[in-house]
Enzyme design. Structure first.
Site, PDB file in Angstrom:
ATOM      1  CG  ASP A   1       9.456   4.484  13.685  1.00 27.51           C
ATOM      2  OD1 ASP A   1       8.724   4.230  14.662  1.00 27.51           O
ATOM      3  OD2 ASP A   1       9.476   3.787  12.653  1.00 27.51           O
TER       4      ASP A   1
ATOM      5  CE  LYS B   1       6.004  -2.955  17.050  1.00 27.60           C
ATOM      6  NZ  LYS B   1       5.278  -4.199  16.774  1.00 27.60           N
TER       7      LYS B   1
ATOM      8  CG  PHE C   1      10.678  -2.566  10.315  1.00 30.53           C
ATOM      9  CD1 PHE C   1      10.561  -3.481   9.293  1.00 30.53           C
ATOM     10  CD2 PHE C   1       9.543  -2.215  11.034  1.00 30.53           C
ATOM     11  CE1 PHE C   1       9.327  -4.039   8.970  1.00 30.53           C
ATOM     12  CE2 PHE C   1       8.310  -2.765  10.719  1.00 30.53           C
ATOM     13  CZ  PHE C   1       8.197  -3.680   9.689  1.00 30.53           C
TER      14      PHE C   1
ATOM     15  CB  THR D   1     -12.654   5.146   7.613  1.00 19.98           C
ATOM     16  OG1 THR D   1     -12.802   5.146   6.197  1.00 19.98           O
ATOM     17  CG2 THR D   1     -14.019   4.953   8.265  1.00 19.98           C
TER      18      THR D   1
END
Length: 500
Positions: A326, A357, A217, A381
């Protein structure tokens, strides 16, 4: 269970001792006042079933505005504290899920509250800048103080982002840019590159791929979704890329009892991963990068050995692929080391490491050669939020000062021992206990029983989360102590006994 699950009487004694040890504000920091702070409640306190009437009313109100199918209940974050989350109906639960593994040092930690109440920090909170064009004066110092102070081995640069998905999405772009420049031998695109990319054609939009693993994931944005293979609901009806998907090892537990079988399984997966790299190159879709989690979290807390990751790293180097680790869910200390990949014992573990997280902000660390060669190539941004770097610097200070990684290993050992005993006592219900630090999981016999267990545990004051097809994952904060472990084990034992 008597050997691992302490009695209620001992639990209360332990809790009293813990609060005595907090005198003098053991958790105080350079920004916290030097007064005694009660970080935790005494235990769960339930007034209604979950969701209670107030949560149900709010869910109905919000349901007129947006999809509320995933909402469990509404929270009273002002009253939540330490390891406990309080809902709007006054129910107090021991939180072992922590907002999908994203609360590093508990709710309303006094050091963080003091930091946010400091008038000198108001500008950082009120004014959220476009960091790519007009960062604040103290931004380099704050990045150095926070993110660079915990940089993974071999990675000297960091790009901040807002969340895990956009961190991975931009890390993928960095890998593609790096790979294309490597192909060209330089970083100057041709006119044909510039013109063809505007109509989504090659060579400006090269047909590169990223190798990912079944069960992985990496996010829900479009590029990340092509590398996410944990649940069909994440991907259904969304177009995707033709990128290779390798099998992730399906190990047998306890690991030490199945070392030969697990080594064979890992060798099979490594061989297939390398074959896929060769196959996709022949298809004209070369693998620019490999992305993998140190522990597949959302996909079911699936583990692999350090040898597996060392070998995969070598395969990436052999074939000229970037290696992206990851650590969005595993980073921040929950495995007993700050980064889960530190357990591998590799001097050069990755080219890119993404995070979010527990680190409160998102982003990715990277080697110099993955630096974007032109402005606006890795850009949006906000590109993060400076106020989160302020918070992270204080979180890291608390982790170091309180030796919280030592606490994680201690609590994790108690948690694993308790889970082993529970699966021995309830073999028809739970099995395959596994974990590193407090990043642990256990399997349930089927999905329906798992759902039943999660609901019963929540109504008894324990908040847990599921993952994979039938796993329960444990994701406490770093201030989760041994006495919290035993409190949980007592209640979880009662829940399993009801199921039995």
């Amino acid at each position: 269970m008597a050997s691992s699950v302490i009695s209620r009487h001992l639990l209360l004694s332990c809790h009293k001792s813990l609060h005595l040890s907090l005198s003098g504000c053991r958790y105080a920091s350079k920004v916290a006042t030097k007064t005694q702070v009660n970080l935790d409640y005494d235990g769960p306190s339930m007034k209604t079933e979950i969701p209670g009437p107030r949560s149900q009313a709010l869910t109905k109100q919000l349901g007129d505005i947006q999809n509320v199918g995933a909402i469990n209940f509404f929270c009273n974050y002002e009253e939540s504290r330490g390891n406990y989350v309080v809902d709007v109906d006054g129910n107090r639960m021991l939180d072992i899920y922590t907002q999908i593994s994203s609360i590093p040092i508990g709710y309303n930690h006094p050091a963080l509250l003091k930091l946010m109440s400091n008038p000198n920090n108001l500008s950082t909170i009120v004014n959220r800048p476009a960091l790519g064009i007009m960062p604040p004066e103290n931004f380099p110092d704050k990045i150095t103080e926070s993110l660079l102070s915990v940089a993974p081995s071999g990675l000297s640069r960091v790009q901040t982002m807002a969340c895990g998905s956009c961190s991975n999405e931009n890390a993928y772009k960095a890998m593609f840019i790096w790979y294309r420049n490597k192909e060209r031998g330089h970083s100057s695109p041709s006119d044909e590159d510039l013109n063809s990319c505007m109509i989504n054609q090659s060579p400006g939009c090269p047909d590169f791929s990223i190798l990912s693993f079944m069960g992985g994931f990496h996010g829900r944005t479009l590029g990340c979704l092509a590398t996410t293979h944990s649940k069909a609901i994440h991907k259904l009806d969304v177009p995707s890329f033709d990128w290779p998907i390798a099998p992730f090892p399906r190990l047998q537990y306890p690991l030490e009892e199945f070392s030969r079988e697990n080594a064979q399984e890992e060798a099979r997966c490594l061989e297939e991963a390398e074959d896929l790299i060769v196959k996709w190159r022949k298809k004209g879709k070369p693998v620019a990068g490999i992305v993998i989690e140190p522990i597949q979290a959302e996909g079911g807390d699936n583990h692999a050995s350090p040898d597996f990751f060392r070998s995969l790293r070598k395969i990436a180097q052999k074939h000229g692929c970037a290696f992206h680790v990851d650590e969005v869910q595993t980073g921040g200390g929950c495995t007993g080391k700050f980064w889960a990949h530190e357990h591998w014992g590799i001097e050069d573990p990755a080219d890119i490491v993404s995070f979010s997280k527990k680190l409160l902000t998102g982003g990715f660390y990277y080697k110099l050669e993955f630096q974007a060669d032109k402005p606006y190539r890795i850009f949006n941004t906000w590109m993060g939020d400076p106020s989160k770097n302020l918070l992270l610097a204080e979180v890291l200070s608390v982790i170091r000062r309180e030796n919280l990684l030592v606490e994680v290993n201690r609590s994790g050992k108690a948690l694993m021992n308790g889970l082993y005993e529970l699966q021995a006592q309830f073999p028809g219900i739970v099995s395959r206990a596994r974990g590193q630090g407090t990043f642990c999981a256990i399997d349930v016999c089927d999905d329906e029983t798992r759902s039943n267990i999660l609901v019963k545990a929540r109504n008894k004051g324990i908040l847990l989360g599921g993952c994979g097809d039938r796993s329960i994952r444990f994701r406490p904060s770093l201030v989760f102590k041994e006495y919290h472990v035993h409190m949980f084990l007592n209640i979880f034992n009662d829940v399993l006994a009801q199921i039995k």
